[in-house]
Write an enzyme that holds these catalytic residues in place. Structure first.
Site, short mmCIF file in Angstrom:
data_model
loop_
_atom_site.label_atom_id
_atom_site.label_comp_id
_atom_site.label_asym_id
_atom_site.label_seq_id
_atom_site.Cartn_x
_atom_site.Cartn_y
_atom_site.Cartn_z
N SER A 195 -2.64 -7.36 2.99
CA SER A 195 -2.25 -6.45 1.91
C SER A 195 -3.46 -6.03 1.07
CB SER A 195 -1.20 -7.09 1.01
OG SER A 195 -1.76 -8.14 0.24
N GLY A 230 -2.69 -13.51 -2.81
CA GLY A 230 -3.91 -13.07 -3.48
C GLY A 230 -4.63 -11.91 -2.84
N GLY A 231 -3.97 -11.15 -1.99
CA GLY A 231 -4.64 -10.03 -1.33
C GLY A 231 -5.18 -8.99 -2.31
N ASP A 283 2.34 -5.31 -6.58
CA ASP A 283 2.86 -5.05 -5.24
C ASP A 283 4.12 -5.88 -5.00
OD1 ASP A 283 3.00 -3.94 -2.68
OD2 ASP A 283 1.72 -5.47 -1.80
N LYS A 312 8.45 0.65 -3.29
CA LYS A 312 9.09 0.48 -1.99
C LYS A 312 10.27 1.45 -1.91
CE LYS A 312 6.47 -3.26 -1.95
NZ LYS A 312 5.21 -3.36 -1.19
#
Length: 359
Positions: A195, A230-231, A283, A312
């Site tokens: 991500s 943590g992306g 996100d 989304k």
């Protein structure tokens, strides 16, 4: 044989979102005078929007730019299309379309030429053909003195099949600077999830070089809602920002060891910082209007200066849902907000939005 489409625009999009791309172009067309219609095939990865005349095409091209379209990765002015191209000499059919395009009464010069294909499963198989045809096209254009690196125009050939394609043009400073409108990113092995590429792409696509330099400075403070593992936090830490990562789930150990991350096990919808931060990123998997309302509240309260968040989308009426989310944010800030949004290459059934409150 070549078929004239000089009064149409060509938009690249995510396969399966041709309808939303067409709706968005139609909305801009209605605002600029109307009269156009879309031609699209689901899953093709592109939309041709046909206008009644060149003036209407010019008006729509001024209104619907690559930067202000959500569902279009690239927007081009079509010069013509060709079908039944001979396998051994495709350029014999494509070059007359190129040569017919004039500027100030003279044959147009081009800074470069890109032969590409839409981002569909079928079209991706055309990549070897595109590479070979691109090399041949550039060679002919150089020989015929059609290349001028100072030109503000770039030539595009979009191959939709081995024997069919569009010829189009783009003004360099008004078009996406990547073939297919897709920045090619390499996954950083130290990042804890893929991500991370979504936020990296968002910062490249939604901000320009100067904005990234001014607005993403080392030492700034950020909040990542729904951060685990943590992306997105990784992208901020890589830019030396201090991050409060809010999520009940675990965070990557290396990130926590960086000295730049504070992990709070808390509900992202309830958390608020004790003092304003520079950046808010989010996100979270949640209903788009609920996320939009949360982002609007942070911005309206002055809790953050900049926000990047994903919406989304539902299975149906996705374009309408996007417009309702935008209206919700604008209403909450009495219109004093800048919104930029794009369905990125690394997005799926979602779009990514950048927002900042205006003084």
């Amino acid at each position: 044989m070549p078929a004239s489409t000089a009064t149409s625009l060509l938009a690249y999009c995510r396969p399966g979102f041709e309808g939303e791309c067409a709706q968005e172009l139609a909305a801009h067309d209605a605002d600029s005078g109307g009269g156009g219609y879309a031609r699209a095939e689901r899953g093709s990865g592109f939309v041709e929007f046909v206008l009644p005349d060149a003036d209407a095409a010019d008006r729509l091209a001024r209104s619907a730019t690559w930067r202000n379209l959500v569902f279009s990765r690239q927007l081009l002015r079509a010069l013509g299309s060709a079908r039944n191209l001979p396998a051994r000499d495709r350029l014999s059919e494509l070059l007359p379309i190129v040569q017919a395009d004039a500027f100030d009464g003279e044959p147009r010069r081009w800074c470069d030429a890109w032969v590409e294909s839409p981002d569909s499963d079928a079209a991706r198989e055309l990549a070897p053909l595109c590479r070979g045809l691109n090399a041949a096209l550039i060679a002919v254009m150089k020989k015929d003195q059609m290349i001028d690196r100072r030109s503000r125009w770039r030539l595009h050939v979009c191959m939709t099949a081995t024997d069919a394609g569009f010829v189009a043009r783009a003004m360099v400073d008004a078009a996406a600077p990547w073939p297919g409108g897709i920045p090619r990113l390499k996954f950083p092995q130290a990042a804890p999830s893929r991500s991370t590429l979504k936020l990296e792409e968002a910062l490249i696509v939604l901000l320009d070089d100067g904005e990234r330099e001014r607005w993403l400075k080392p030492g700034m403070r950020a909040v990542d809602l729904g951060a685990s593992p943590g992306g997105w936090t990784w992208q901020l830490v890589a830019r030396s920002l201090h991050v409060t990562a809010v999520d009940n789930g675990p965070m990557d150990a290396a990130l926590l060891g960086s000295g730049l991350v504070e992990h709070l096990r808390s509900d992202g919808f309830r958390y608020r910082p004790s003092k304003p931060v520079d950046w808010l990123v989010c996100d979270m998997v949640e209903q788009p209007r609920r996320v939009a309302a949360l982002m609007a509240q942070w911005l309206a309260d002055g809790a953050c200066r900049h926000a990047v968040f994903n919406l989304k989308l539902p299975m149906k009426k996705r374009y309408d849902e996007v417009q309702q989310c935008f209206s919700l944010v604008r209403d909450a800030l009495a219109g004093r907000v800048e919104l930029r949004a794009k369905q990125l290459y690394h997005d799926r059934e979602e779009i990514t939005v950048y927002a900042r409150a205006l003084d």
